[in-house]
Design a protein around this motif. Sequence first.
Motif, mmCIF file in Angstrom:
data_model
loop_
_atom_site.group_PDB
_atom_site.id
_atom_site.type_symbol
_atom_site.label_atom_id
_atom_site.label_comp_id
_atom_site.label_asym_id
_atom_site.label_seq_id
_atom_site.Cartn_x
_atom_site.Cartn_y
_atom_site.Cartn_z
ATOM 1 N N LYS A 152 0.793 -1.145 -0.102
ATOM 2 C CA LYS A 152 0.061 0.066 -0.073
ATOM 3 C C LYS A 152 0.771 1.304 -0.004
ATOM 4 N N LYS A 153 1.898 1.290 0.625
ATOM 5 C CA LYS A 153 2.635 2.430 0.710
ATOM 6 C C LYS A 153 3.781 2.749 -0.301
ATOM 7 N N GLU A 154 4.336 1.531 -0.933
ATOM 8 C CA GLU A 154 5.121 1.780 -1.975
ATOM 9 C C GLU A 154 4.727 1.520 -3.322
ATOM 10 N N THR A 155 3.956 0.600 -3.654
ATOM 11 C CA THR A 155 3.487 0.120 -4.862
ATOM 12 C C THR A 155 2.139 0.953 -5.468
ATOM 13 N N TRP A 156 1.345 0.751 -4.376
ATOM 14 C CA TRP A 156 0.023 1.400 -4.797
ATOM 15 C C TRP A 156 0.089 2.907 -5.215
ATOM 16 N N PRO A 157 0.955 3.796 -4.845
ATOM 17 C CA PRO A 157 1.115 5.250 -5.230
ATOM 18 C C PRO A 157 1.663 5.243 -6.404
ATOM 19 N N ARG A 158 2.551 4.365 -6.876
ATOM 20 C CA ARG A 158 2.981 4.494 -8.317
ATOM 21 C C ARG A 158 2.055 3.887 -9.146
#
Length: 179
Positions: A152-158
């Motif tokens: 959620k913190k690393e992949t989802w924003p991208r």
Amino acid sequence: MRYAQGDGLTDAGRAARERVRQQAVERFQAGQKNAEVADALRVSERSVERWRRAWREQGEAGVPSKGSPGRLRLGDGQIARLARELERGPLAHGLVDQRWTLARIKTLIGRLIHVSYTVEGTWRLLRRHGWSWQQPARRAIGRNNSAVEVWKKETWPRVRASRRSAGPGSSSRTKPGSR
């Protein structure tokens, strides 16, 4: 008049029902006709006929309600045993997942206590004794919560950032102002 046996009736309601039958006996003894008794007590003539027949054959002991012949009630000990078994969970009873369904509980009652309930009767029994339906949260057994948080913190924003932002007219086939 047909009375529900236990469904929604409190002890006071059942006592009131028995008082109506007792009043019918008093009216029988006073010599009133079935129609008069039915009107006075606001019950059907057919019920009064049944009560009068029982009164003639068995006396006052024949008039009180004997309860519904179709409903099998479990005693306090049996309810406690059922509750303990439900708390143990479905896996303890050879089921493949952790869901109690009404059909499974119905089968469990049959196996443990040798009493047959319908699925609807099972629901009423459970509700009467404080159980409620619950919907399980659909989560994978092998779910790794820390990995989900990292995603959620690393992949989802991208992933979210890579979408093309919608500007004015981006999905419109007409030119602005040409209506």
